[in-house]
Design an enzyme around this catalytic site. Structure first.
Site, PDB file in Angstrom:
ATOM      1  N   PRO A   2      87.365  43.087  28.118  1.00  0.00           N
ATOM      2  CG  PRO A   2      87.910  45.165  27.253  1.00  0.00           C
ATOM      3  CD  PRO A   2      87.113  43.931  26.947  1.00  0.00           C
ATOM      4  CD  GLU A   3      85.363  40.287  32.465  1.00  0.00           C
ATOM      5  OE1 GLU A   3      84.581  41.052  33.035  1.00  0.00           O
ATOM      6  OE2 GLU A   3      84.993  39.307  31.797  1.00  0.00           O
ATOM      7  CE  LYS A  58      82.418  43.135  33.210  1.00  0.00           C
ATOM      8  NZ  LYS A  58      81.709  42.139  32.365  1.00  0.00           N
TER       9      LYS A  58
END
Length: 271
Positions: A2-3, A58
């Site tokens: 996940p960015e 993030k």
């Protein structure tokens, strides 16, 4: 992994599903995922409701009506799933917020790299972790100051969260392609024009990714990311995605700073 765009999507999902509902219980399958001990976490949050969120890079922060702040980090494969308590717990939902409404929010932790816990304040956490301003909020002046003091290649400099928060490996490659800057260009040698292009490209790439909810196949054909073959190619011609979107040359795959790197040898050159 996940960015920033994925975490922004999670933030919208969190707000659309889980605000203004009293927390009845917190079920934790693996307490190693907690950065706050379980007793403190439950004593603090049970009976309260989430009222707002904030994302920095993030990192996702959720604020309660009791003045407390919960920090969520999605590690490499984290996600969220909202579901009714009458349904089975989702797979890998190792932390579950049980709401009095009858619905639950599951924190999906497949590889157990995810973390959750209380923080005293967002600003204190960011300072302690040396996290720079978010990629969508950083000013050109801030970015310039953070880049020009470094003598390393620009790619690993941009990957450093103390330079700008939230841009990971593929995003940096895309930013540098859109800005027409070679990934091995030394940071302290960048011109004012190159720095302006990088700053502009960061915003452009992040906004585009968020708009498409990080579904890579929907990204514009002018994006380099299609060469990574993470999704269906938007091109009709086979292997066209392996060439520069501007048609100049085949995309080069190499490693910079130990990370897989894609760039166009014609569009991105070192002066």
């Amino acid at each position: 992994m996940p960015e920033l765009p994925e975490v922004e999507t999670y933030r919208h999902y969190f707000e659309a599903t889980s605000l203004h509902q009293a927390i009845e219980a917190i079920e934790v399958e693996d307490r190693k995922l907690l950065t706050t001990d379980y007793a403190t976490l439950t004593e603090t949050l049970v009976g309260q409701s989430f009222v707002a969120t904030r994302r920095v890079g993030k990192n996702l922060f959720a604020f309660t009506d009791g003045g407390h702040t919960l920090h969520l980090h999605f590690g490499m494969t984290g996600d969220l799933e909202y579901y009714h308590s009458s349904l089975p717990r989702p797979r890998h939902a190792r932390i579950v917020f049980v709401f009095r409404s009858g619905f639950n929010l599951g924190f999906i932790c497949p590889r157990k790299f995810e973390r959750i816990g209380l923080v005293s304040s967002v600003e204190e956490y960011l300072k302690r972790k040396k996290i720079a301003p978010d990629g969508l909020e950083i000013t050109l002046k801030q970015l310039t100051e953070n880049i020009q003091k470094r003598k390393s290649p620009i790619k690993p400099v941009l990957l450093d969260q103390s330079t700008v928060a939230g841009i990971g490996n593929w995003i940096v490659d895309e930013v540098l392609f859109q800005a027409k800057v070679h990934p091995e260009r030394l940071a302290n040698e960048l011109t004012a024009s190159e720095l302006e292009r990088i700053h502009s490209a960061i915003g452009f790439v992040l906004r585009t990714a968020i708009e498409h909810e990080a579904n890579y196949g929907f990204f514009p054909r002018s994006f380099l990311i299609h060469a990574r073959e993470w999704d269906t190619s938007p091109f009709d011609t086979p292997d066209q995605h392996k060439r520069c979107p501007e048609g100049h040359a085949d995309i080069v795959q190499t490693r910079v700073g130990g990370r897989a790197t894609y760039f166009c040898p014609v569009c991105q050159v070192i002066p």
